[in-house]
Design a protein around this motif. Structure first.
Motif, PDB file in Angstrom:
ATOM      1  N   THR A 164       1.504   6.254  -7.444  1.00 59.50           N
ATOM      2  CA  THR A 164       0.970   7.742  -7.469  1.00 59.50           C
ATOM      3  C   THR A 164      -0.067   7.990  -8.646  1.00 59.50           C
ATOM      4  O   THR A 164       0.242   7.538  -9.672  1.00 59.50           O
ATOM      5  CB  THR A 164       1.844   9.083  -7.437  1.00 59.50           C
ATOM      6  OG1 THR A 164       2.573   8.858  -8.633  1.00 59.50           O
ATOM      7  CG2 THR A 164       2.795   8.885  -6.306  1.00 59.50           C
TER       8      THR A 164
ATOM      9  N   GLN B 225      -9.406   7.639   1.586  1.00 54.86           N
ATOM     10  CA  GLN B 225      -8.152   7.148   1.671  1.00 54.86           C
ATOM     11  C   GLN B 225      -7.016   7.415   0.583  1.00 54.86           C
ATOM     12  O   GLN B 225      -5.875   7.022   0.798  1.00 54.86           O
ATOM     13  CB  GLN B 225      -8.140   5.413   2.076  1.00 54.86           C
ATOM     14  CG  GLN B 225      -8.939   4.849   0.742  1.00 54.86           C
ATOM     15  CD  GLN B 225     -10.483   4.697   0.886  1.00 54.86           C
ATOM     16  OE1 GLN B 225     -11.063   5.677   1.331  1.00 54.86           O
ATOM     17  NE2 GLN B 225     -11.037   3.685   0.159  1.00 54.86           N
ATOM     18  N   LEU B 226      -7.532   7.806  -0.534  1.00 49.33           N
ATOM     19  CA  LEU B 226      -6.566   8.152  -1.391  1.00 49.33           C
ATOM     20  C   LEU B 226      -6.193   9.716  -1.809  1.00 49.33           C
ATOM     21  O   LEU B 226      -5.384   9.630  -2.361  1.00 49.33           O
ATOM     22  CB  LEU B 226      -7.355   7.587  -3.061  1.00 49.33           C
ATOM     23  CG  LEU B 226      -7.420   6.117  -2.992  1.00 49.33           C
ATOM     24  CD1 LEU B 226      -8.083   5.758  -4.292  1.00 49.33           C
ATOM     25  CD2 LEU B 226      -6.186   5.310  -2.899  1.00 49.33           C
TER      26      LEU B 226
ATOM     27  N   ILE C 181       1.318  -1.840  -0.919  1.00 43.55           N
ATOM     28  CA  ILE C 181       1.875  -0.835  -1.562  1.00 43.55           C
ATOM     29  C   ILE C 181       1.141   0.680  -1.308  1.00 43.55           C
ATOM     30  O   ILE C 181      -0.093   0.646  -1.045  1.00 43.55           O
ATOM     31  CB  ILE C 181       1.246  -1.083  -3.147  1.00 43.55           C
ATOM     32  CG1 ILE C 181       1.890  -2.340  -3.859  1.00 43.55           C
ATOM     33  CG2 ILE C 181       1.673  -0.045  -4.026  1.00 43.55           C
ATOM     34  CD1 ILE C 181       1.391  -2.608  -5.143  1.00 43.55           C
ATOM     35  N   GLN C 182       2.082   1.505  -1.031  1.00 43.38           N
ATOM     36  CA  GLN C 182       1.716   2.699  -0.725  1.00 43.38           C
ATOM     37  C   GLN C 182       1.095   3.408  -1.790  1.00 43.38           C
ATOM     38  O   GLN C 182       1.848   3.775  -2.879  1.00 43.38           O
ATOM     39  CB  GLN C 182       2.630   3.636  -0.046  1.00 43.38           C
ATOM     40  CG  GLN C 182       2.402   4.969   0.472  1.00 43.38           C
ATOM     41  CD  GLN C 182       3.662   5.760   1.136  1.00 43.38           C
ATOM     42  OE1 GLN C 182       4.590   5.238   0.436  1.00 43.38           O
ATOM     43  NE2 GLN C 182       3.414   6.674   1.775  1.00 43.38           N
ATOM     44  N   ALA C 183      -0.268   3.949  -1.802  1.00 41.55           N
ATOM     45  CA  ALA C 183      -0.818   4.655  -2.792  1.00 41.55           C
ATOM     46  C   ALA C 183      -1.150   6.145  -2.434  1.00 41.55           C
ATOM     47  O   ALA C 183      -1.546   6.591  -1.281  1.00 41.55           O
ATOM     48  CB  ALA C 183      -2.192   4.069  -3.145  1.00 41.55           C
ATOM     49  N   ARG C 184      -1.201   7.083  -3.642  1.00 43.12           N
ATOM     50  CA  ARG C 184      -1.583   8.461  -3.183  1.00 43.12           C
ATOM     51  C   ARG C 184      -2.225   9.236  -4.618  1.00 43.12           C
ATOM     52  O   ARG C 184      -1.820   8.882  -5.602  1.00 43.12           O
ATOM     53  CB  ARG C 184      -0.151   9.265  -3.045  1.00 43.12           C
ATOM     54  CG  ARG C 184      -0.375  10.947  -2.818  1.00 43.12           C
ATOM     55  CD  ARG C 184       0.567  11.382  -2.185  1.00 43.12           C
ATOM     56  NE  ARG C 184       0.348  12.852  -2.134  1.00 43.12           N
ATOM     57  CZ  ARG C 184       1.250  13.764  -1.704  1.00 43.12           C
ATOM     58  NH1 ARG C 184       2.402  13.721  -1.521  1.00 43.12           N
ATOM     59  NH2 ARG C 184       0.656  14.915  -1.550  1.00 43.12           N
TER      60      ARG C 184
ATOM     61  N   ASP D 167       4.178   4.154 -10.806  1.00 50.02           N
ATOM     62  CA  ASP D 167       4.889   3.492  -9.932  1.00 50.02           C
ATOM     63  C   ASP D 167       6.355   3.340  -9.895  1.00 50.02           C
ATOM     64  O   ASP D 167       7.031   3.864 -10.942  1.00 50.02           O
ATOM     65  CB  ASP D 167       4.064   1.978  -9.971  1.00 50.02           C
ATOM     66  CG  ASP D 167       4.718   0.943 -11.036  1.00 50.02           C
ATOM     67  OD1 ASP D 167       5.939   1.086 -11.259  1.00 50.02           O
ATOM     68  OD2 ASP D 167       4.080   0.301 -11.618  1.00 50.02           O
TER      69      ASP D 167
ATOM     70  N   ASP E 262      -5.246  13.609  -0.764  1.00 51.84           N
ATOM     71  CA  ASP E 262      -4.250  14.099  -0.223  1.00 51.84           C
ATOM     72  C   ASP E 262      -4.354  13.979   1.472  1.00 51.84           C
ATOM     73  O   ASP E 262      -5.504  14.297   1.764  1.00 51.84           O
ATOM     74  CB  ASP E 262      -3.793  15.169  -0.570  1.00 51.84           C
ATOM     75  CG  ASP E 262      -3.177  15.453  -1.991  1.00 51.84           C
ATOM     76  OD1 ASP E 262      -2.422  14.446  -2.476  1.00 51.84           O
ATOM     77  OD2 ASP E 262      -3.532  16.479  -2.687  1.00 51.84           O
TER      78      ASP E 262
ATOM     79  N   SER F 204       6.508  -0.460  -4.556  1.00 50.21           N
ATOM     80  CA  SER F 204       6.082   0.006  -3.245  1.00 50.21           C
ATOM     81  C   SER F 204       5.488   1.037  -3.087  1.00 50.21           C
ATOM     82  O   SER F 204       4.697   1.471  -2.022  1.00 50.21           O
ATOM     83  CB  SER F 204       7.460  -0.054  -2.441  1.00 50.21           C
ATOM     84  OG  SER F 204       8.178   0.907  -2.677  1.00 50.21           O
ATOM     85  N   ARG F 205       5.479   1.696  -4.264  1.00 43.12           N
ATOM     86  CA  ARG F 205       4.561   3.153  -4.249  1.00 43.12           C
ATOM     87  C   ARG F 205       3.985   3.354  -5.551  1.00 43.12           C
ATOM     88  O   ARG F 205       4.491   2.822  -6.663  1.00 43.12           O
ATOM     89  CB  ARG F 205       5.388   4.399  -4.186  1.00 43.12           C
ATOM     90  CG  ARG F 205       5.937   4.287  -2.484  1.00 43.12           C
ATOM     91  CD  ARG F 205       6.542   5.611  -2.194  1.00 43.12           C
ATOM     92  NE  ARG F 205       7.658   6.122  -3.346  1.00 43.12           N
ATOM     93  CZ  ARG F 205       8.966   5.807  -2.923  1.00 43.12           C
ATOM     94  NH1 ARG F 205       9.319   5.330  -1.732  1.00 43.12           N
ATOM     95  NH2 ARG F 205       9.916   6.221  -3.841  1.00 43.12           N
TER      96      ARG F 205
END
Length: 125
Positions: free
Chosen positions: A43, A118-119, A1-4, A59, A121, A40-41
């Protein structure tokens, strides 16, 4: 899972107790996303507004038109309310949790403006 993770405003104004609630709620929300969403994402945004602190976790997973509050969601809601906040749950397009807290006066720097690299921006070119 892509996290932002994004943030706006002076996060050093977030007190220690409220910072701990944000961290605990985030941990629980991410656990739920991994277990149930098929996303898959994800934020997360933290916004320091004039009179409110807004924390949103969203998500792109399945969502749910009828939300059943299990132990995890109830815990998030209880922790949010204990800090004087309100939790908004929306499962109509993916799944989102929005916690709104009244601004603290003279917060003690619970998050101190520091987020795991890593989280945060990514650097812009």
């Amino acid at each position: 899972i892509q996290a932002r993770l994004t943030h706006a405003g002076d996060t050093s104004s977030i007190g220690l107790a409220r910072g701990a609630v944000i961290i605990d709620n985030t941990r629980e929300a991410l656990t739920n996303i991994v277990k149930h969403s098929g996303a898959s994402r994800v934020t997360m945004s933290i916004e320091i507004l004039a009179k409110l602190l807004k924390v949103e976790i969203r998500d792109d997973g399945r969502g749910a038109y009828t939300v059943k509050k299990g132990l995890g969601l109830r815990g998030i809601e209880e922790r949010t309310q204990e800090e004087g906040g309100t939790l908004i749950i929306d499962g109509s397009s993916g799944f989102s949790l929005i916690a709104l807290f009244p601004r603290e006066e003279g917060g003690s720097g619970g998050l101190g403006g520091h987020f795991p690299p890593q989280l945060a921006d990514p650097p812009q070119p």
